[in-house]
Structures are given as C-alpha cells and as structure tokens.
Scaffold this active site. Structure first.
Site, mmCIF file in Angstrom:
data_model
loop_
_atom_site.group_PDB
_atom_site.id
_atom_site.type_symbol
_atom_site.label_atom_id
_atom_site.label_comp_id
_atom_site.label_asym_id
_atom_site.label_seq_id
_atom_site.Cartn_x
_atom_site.Cartn_y
_atom_site.Cartn_z
ATOM 1 N N HIS A 371 0.666 -1.106 -0.109
ATOM 2 C CA HIS A 371 0.002 0.051 -0.047
ATOM 3 C C HIS A 371 0.828 1.059 -0.004
ATOM 4 C CE1 HIS A 371 -4.228 -1.232 0.640
ATOM 5 N NE2 HIS A 371 -3.594 -2.191 0.654
ATOM 6 N N SER A 388 -6.395 3.404 -5.963
ATOM 7 C CA SER A 388 -5.676 4.303 -4.908
ATOM 8 C C SER A 388 -6.011 5.676 -5.275
ATOM 9 C CB SER A 388 -4.258 3.879 -4.398
ATOM 10 O OG SER A 388 -4.269 2.634 -3.980
ATOM 11 N N GLN A 392 -7.860 8.039 -2.684
ATOM 12 C CA GLN A 392 -7.285 9.362 -1.939
ATOM 13 C C GLN A 392 -7.879 10.717 -2.514
ATOM 14 O OE1 GLN A 392 -3.085 9.462 -1.138
ATOM 15 N NE2 GLN A 392 -2.924 7.373 -1.362
#
Length: 470
Positions: A371, A388, A392
């Site tokens: 990650h 991701s 985010q």
C-alpha cells in the site's frame, strides 16, 4: 475448479417488489393436484400399490397386489372431492392451477372438461404419480416427453407449466431442456418467482410449497382439523400481506389434493380462509401461468458474468487488484468452493478475505507494504493504482495545502519507522480531518495492534472496491 451448485443466497436481503397487477399486495395461488388414477397401482403396470398421501397412517406399499383401501381413498378424490372443490372455486370465482398427472387426466374426461369450462390452468404433473429419484436419466426424459404428448392429446393443448413433486436431481434440467415450459415448479425455495440459467435456456421457476399444503393432513406433524389449516393459511397470508403493504409484495402458494381437502371436515377450513382473504383489498388470485406471464414481462432475465462461473484468467484479472498489488489472493480464492453466494460483493470479499486471513505473516505484511503512503511521493508522482488514486481523491488528499502535505509526510515517515509498514485506512469512510485524527491516535499503538488494525483496514478497502464494481 470447485463450484457449489446450490443457490443459498437467492434475492438476498433486498428481494424485488413483485409489482403485481393493479398494485396488489399479495398474489394468492391455489394449486389442485389431480393424481387420482395416476398413482402407483398394479393395474397401471407398477410393481406395488401406492403408500403416499392418504388417510391411512403409516401406509406401506403392497408389492404385487392391489391395495383396495388405498385405491378407494384415491377414488374418493376423483368421485367426490374434486366436485366439491369445483363447486367451491366456481361459486367464489377463484382461478385455479391444476397439476394434472397425464395418465390420471386420461382416465377422467368429465373432470378435465369441468376444469377447462372453469378456465382453470392445467399444468403437467408428470406422466404418472410415482417416484422419479431412481429413474435413469434417459428413462425420465422419455417419461417427460410422453407426459407432454399424452397431456396435449387429452387436454387439447400442451401444458405450459410443470411440477413433478416426486422428482430426481435431473428433473428440472430435463424439463427445462424440452423448451416447452413457461415455468417449472419443482422447488420450494422462495416466496417469489426467479430465473434459473439451465445451460442455454433461461427457465422461470415458480416455487411451490409443502407447508401451506393440505398434505399435512396426511403427514406428521400435520393438521388434524380444518381450523388448523385455516389458521396456518391466515397467518401466512397476514405476514405476506403486511410485507406487500411495506412495498415487498410476495406470492402465497397453497397446495391442495382432491382426496384430502375434498373431505367435508377439511374443506371447511379452506373455505374460511378464502372468505377471509377475499375480505381484503389488493389481493390478486391468480393461476400460475398468469404469474409466469407477469414475471416474464415485468422482471425479464438478463444474464451477467458471475464470479463463480468465471475462468481463472478472468477471475484473477478482475479481482487481482482488489488487494493492493497482490493477485496471489485472487489466484488462491479461485480454487475455493465458490457458488451463487459468491457472485456479489459480499461473497467475493469473503473468498478473498479468507485467503488473506489464512496467509502467512510475511505474506500479509507484503500486502500491507504494497500500500502507498497517504498523500506521499507516489501520489505526487501520479504512480498510484487507479483504485488508490480514486480513493485518496475521495477524501481530498489530492488537494492538500503545503502545510498539510508536510504534516502527512512527517507522520508517514514516523509511522513506517515505528511499525515497518505504511499507515493504512479505508479513506472512503473518512474525511481529511478524520484521517488525520486516526493517524495521530494510531501511531502510538503497539506494532502488533497496528498490524491487526491495518489488516482490518485492508479488508475494508477491498470490500469498498468490490462494491464499486459489483
């Protein structure tokens, strides 16, 4: 490739509203099984007499002999019970579906004429009222074909619905493969119709019932008086009617037999129920073929790719990125015993999470270290995975002030130095302030505590990713 053939999920927690005609809150469907003259009997070429569903407690088959008492009980259904029921339904204008055994119909021309005059649906109940479970597949297929042929010859039109009752594991598939039937009813697994994909055919299933069924007068535990039957039907009706008022209309199937409910002391309970149900508004009394036509029009089937039916390459390419840069989890999950219960986000997540949980410590640590830091260098360089990046951004981590970016950088460095893996949190569950608060709270935890928390967060991230694509 282990695949579990049973479907234990069905519609799940959110069954569709049936949208019955006229906004009905419930569909009440009466089935009259016409089996008299089609049951096991040496006169019919069978090896023994009938022993099923009669008023003789503990009846056993008589091999090679006629069972005079059993025959006469079945004869009561044809001679008296049928006509009593025909009068009741005709007077109350209740539509009925008959499950007609083809050989029984052939031996009862006056009853068939009465069924047709009343505009009852006559569905097929097989060729003979006998067990199918031990039939070789070819023999059962031939019996199904002959049932269709004889039914068409006797009734004047082909059956559009099918129910065997005493079926085999092959029955539904064999019946569906004839391409003959609008619906099949050899299941008891739902309160709504549903579609079953049988090879290349989308077969509508209209489940039947063995509990809202007068057969309980002949089986234990069961009913011993009409009032008990009435009360059970009333309770079932009230429950389903309330669900319909709440926007989740269902179907109440009621199974009847001429030789059982046709007796005077039993039919009284049925009559009381019909009067009770008739006293409610928004009740649709329907034949099964009416339900089938409505469902096919209102809820047509559309095939989709199901995870449990994917090949390995498709499964891994679809779900290999759910756990960050860890396709080995999907590769292992593919080898589990997957079934219909794994065709949604919950099911796929269960399979993937099982493989993650059962992995070694080093393997799980590898998932954690795969990650990225939150708002870290990879994000700035736009080198995050698409998942991701989107995650985010959802928390505003792609639009930080210089001060916020600096704070994240310092905390990222401190967290990794202490614990040996990045700070992981399911950012879609939080806003920027909540993420910062969690960061500050968790950084001082013991590493073993943080490891378990990070694993839980990884599973949560996986669940959210699956929900986005399934």
């Amino acid at each position: 490739m282990q695949r579990y053939p049973r479907n234990l999920i069905g519609y799940g927690p959110s069954a569709p509203d049936a949208k019955w005609p006229g906004g009905a809150k419930i569909a009440v469907q009466l089935v009259l099984n016409y089996e008299e003259g089609g049951e096991n009997c040496v006169l019919h070429g069978d090896a023994a007499s009938e022993a099923f569903l009669s008023d003789i407690p503990g009846a056993a088959q008589w091999h090679g002999q006629r069972h005079w008492n059993m025959e006469s009980i079945y004869e009561y259904g044809a001679r008296a019970g049928f006509w009593r029921l025909h009068r009741l339904f005709s007077e109350m204008e209740i539509p009925v579906t008959v499950y007609g055994v083809a050989t029984a119909l052939a031996r009862s021309p006056e009853q068939v004429e009465a069924m047709k005059s009343a505009k009852w649906e006559i569905a097929s109940h097989g060729l003979k009222w006998v067990e199918h479970k031990d039939m070789p597949e070819a023999e059962e297929a031939a019996a199904i074909d002959e049932a269709i042929r004889l039914h068409t010859e006797v009734v004047g039109e082909a059956p559009r619905g099918w129910y065997t009752g005493r079926c085999s594991e092959n029955t539904v598939r064999l019946v569906s493969n004839t391409g003959q039937f609008d619906y099949v009813s050899d299941t008891y697994d739902d309160d709504l119709p549903y579609w079953l994909e049988v090879e290349d055919r989308d077969q509508l299933i209209i489940p039947y019932t063995l509990e809202a069924n007068d057969m309980r007068f002949a089986t234990a535990p069961g009913y011993i008086e009409g009032e008990q039957f009435f009360q059970y039907l009333k309770d079932a009706f009230d429950t389903l009617y309330a669900e319909g008022k709440a926007g989740a209309a269902k179907m109440l199937s009621i199974g009847l037999h001429c030789r059982l409910i046709g007796r005077p002391g039993k039919i009284a309970g049925l009559k009381r129920f019909l009067e009770y149900a008739n006293g409610h508004s928004d009740v649709w009394f329907a034949r099964r073929i009416d339900i089938a036509e409505h469902w096919a029009k209102t809820h047509p089937h559309s095939r989709t790719i199901r995870p449990s039916q994917m090949d390995r390459e498709t499964f891994v390419s679809t779900f290999g990125g759910i756990f960050e840069h860890s396709p080995w989890i999907a590769e292992r999950a593919f080898d589990l015993e997957l079934g219909a219960g794994h065709d949604g986000a919950v099911g796929v997540h269960s399979a993937l999470a099982r493989m993650f949980r059962s992995a070694s410590y080093d393997e799980r640590l590898g998932v954690l270290t795969a990650h990225p830091d939150l708002a870290g260098k990879l994000a700035a360089a736009k080198r995050l995975t698409a998942e991701s990046t989107s995650e985010q951004a959802s928390a505003g981590l792609d639009a930080l002030t210089d001060e916020e970016r600096s704070n994240f950088g310092l905390m990222n460095t401190a967290y990794v130095e202490k614990h040996g893996f990045p700070f992981i949190i399911a950012v879609r569950d939080h806003d920027k302030a909540g993420i910062l608060a969690s960061f500050e709270r968790r950084i001082n935890n013991a590493t073993e505590v943080e490891f378990e928390e990070a694993c839980r967060q990884v599973e949560r991230i996986a669940r959210l990713r699956l929900e986005a694509i399934l």
